[in-house]
Design a protein around this motif. Sequence first.
Motif, PDB file in Angstrom:
ATOM      1  N   GLU A   1       0.806  -1.229   0.000  1.00 24.70           N
ATOM      2  CA  GLU A   1       0.000   0.000   0.000  1.00 24.70           C
ATOM      3  C   GLU A   1       0.836   1.274   0.000  1.00 24.70           C
ATOM      4  O   GLU A   1       0.296   2.371  -0.205  1.00 24.70           O
TER       5      GLU A   1
ATOM      6  N   ASN B   1       0.451  -4.771   8.251  1.00 31.11           N
ATOM      7  CA  ASN B   1      -1.006  -4.622   8.226  1.00 31.11           C
ATOM      8  C   ASN B   1      -1.527  -5.340   9.463  1.00 31.11           C
ATOM      9  O   ASN B   1      -1.569  -6.567   9.501  1.00 31.11           O
TER      10      ASN B   1
ATOM     11  N   TYR C   1      -7.919  -5.647  11.850  1.00 32.96           N
ATOM     12  CA  TYR C   1      -8.812  -4.887  12.737  1.00 32.96           C
ATOM     13  C   TYR C   1      -8.659  -5.308  14.197  1.00 32.96           C
ATOM     14  O   TYR C   1      -8.820  -4.485  15.104  1.00 32.96           O
TER      15      TYR C   1
ATOM     16  N   SER D   1     -10.290   1.441   9.089  1.00 30.23           N
ATOM     17  CA  SER D   1      -9.277   0.695   8.342  1.00 30.23           C
ATOM     18  C   SER D   1      -8.319   0.070   9.344  1.00 30.23           C
ATOM     19  O   SER D   1      -8.201   0.546  10.478  1.00 30.23           O
TER      20      SER D   1
ATOM     21  N   PHE E   1      -5.406   3.023   0.937  1.00 34.16           N
ATOM     22  CA  PHE E   1      -6.217   2.147   1.788  1.00 34.16           C
ATOM     23  C   PHE E   1      -7.377   1.498   1.022  1.00 34.16           C
ATOM     24  O   PHE E   1      -8.243   0.877   1.652  1.00 34.16           O
ATOM     25  N   SER E   2      -7.410   1.646  -0.280  1.00 31.88           N
ATOM     26  CA  SER E   2      -8.591   1.218  -1.042  1.00 31.88           C
ATOM     27  C   SER E   2      -8.917  -0.253  -0.858  1.00 31.88           C
ATOM     28  O   SER E   2     -10.095  -0.643  -0.826  1.00 31.88           O
TER      29      SER E   2
ATOM     30  N   VAL F   1      -8.156  -2.188   1.767  1.00 26.79           N
ATOM     31  CA  VAL F   1      -8.188  -2.668   3.152  1.00 26.79           C
ATOM     32  C   VAL F   1      -9.218  -1.958   4.013  1.00 26.79           C
ATOM     33  O   VAL F   1      -9.478  -2.378   5.140  1.00 26.79           O
ATOM     34  N   THR F   2      -9.827  -0.872   3.517  1.00 18.31           N
ATOM     35  CA  THR F   2     -10.725  -0.094   4.358  1.00 18.31           C
ATOM     36  C   THR F   2     -12.172  -0.519   4.170  1.00 18.31           C
ATOM     37  O   THR F   2     -12.554  -1.082   3.144  1.00 18.31           O
ATOM     38  N   LYS F   3     -12.975  -0.225   5.186  1.00 24.21           N
ATOM     39  CA  LYS F   3     -14.421  -0.415   5.114  1.00 24.21           C
ATOM     40  C   LYS F   3     -15.135   0.930   5.128  1.00 24.21           C
ATOM     41  O   LYS F   3     -16.320   1.012   5.430  1.00 24.21           O
TER      42      LYS F   3
ATOM     43  N   ASN G   1      -9.613   7.487  -0.055  1.00 22.60           N
ATOM     44  CA  ASN G   1      -8.876   6.384   0.575  1.00 22.60           C
ATOM     45  C   ASN G   1      -7.365   6.471   0.363  1.00 22.60           C
ATOM     46  O   ASN G   1      -6.665   5.462   0.500  1.00 22.60           O
TER      47      ASN G   1
ATOM     48  N   GLY H   1      -3.721   5.189   9.535  1.00 21.22           N
ATOM     49  CA  GLY H   1      -5.041   4.582   9.438  1.00 21.22           C
ATOM     50  C   GLY H   1      -6.069   5.618   9.030  1.00 21.22           C
ATOM     51  O   GLY H   1      -5.800   6.828   9.004  1.00 21.22           O
TER      52      GLY H   1
END
Length: 296
Positions: free
Chosen positions: A90, A112, A115, A134, A169-170, A172-174, A203, A214
């Motif tokens: 990333e 990484n 969560y 993220s 972060f595209s 891995v993020t919510k 992101n 983050g």
Amino acid sequence: MGFDLFYLMLLILSWGSLVSMEAEAEAEGIKSARLLDLLIRDYTVKSIDRDLRTGIVHTVNLPENFSGIEVDTVRFRCGSLHRYGAQVKEFHLGSGLIVQPCAERVMVVRQNLGYNWSSIYYANYDLSGYQLVSPILGLLAYNADSDLSFGCPFELGILAMEKPIKIDFSNVTKASNITRFLPFCASFEGNGKVTLKNQVSPNVCVATRHGHFGLVVKSPPSTLPVRKKISKWKLVVGCSVGAALGAFLLGLLLVAMFVKVKKKARMEELARRAYEEEALQVSMVGHIRARTSPAT
């Protein structure tokens, strides 16, 4: 010969069990983000092959108790990293990067934390009013000049003097599931400070040095009952009615107090007259009634 082989196998099994128990104890006792970085560094050093080629990303296999954490490492020549930059998952490192101090080679470690392990940062940093959307991504660097199998490497600094480090972060993020709040880029400093900045694009964040990063959003407000707004004329009418009712009740109280005082005065007057009539007798003197005092 057979006994020696059996003893050697038993020793190897015992050592493996001891290492597993040590890793389990380490994982259960981790409360510090800094301690987690040091443990990841040690496992990274142990997993590196002495013949690892420069510029090739190597995946680090952590013990099962660190499940959820992804670690990759790659070795660079400091001069090449400065001239050409690099892409480590990333993290996009642009040209002009400076590694301090670096004599020849540097080992870049990408983390990484997932969560679950990212929750450690709630205990080590003040994130009140915000929540992570993220996992925490880390970019650290260590010296790789000597044989890494012996001794612990020390941490190096990465400084982006010309082009900032981009963090995507595209994947891995919510944050895409949260449409009401715009995410902020959070940078977690080593001194316990958190810096929030706007994204440069959806992101995507930028940084000028190594560290942990983050995406955060503001925590949704608590659901409290909303008080209805009262109009001004209703407020005026209510105050007027309340004042009139108060004045009426005050008048009734004053009247009751006046009646009570008059009644008490009358009772005292009647008592005084009864006493006087008892002390002076009434007798007839001719056709006239007159009060006379009893004989003493």
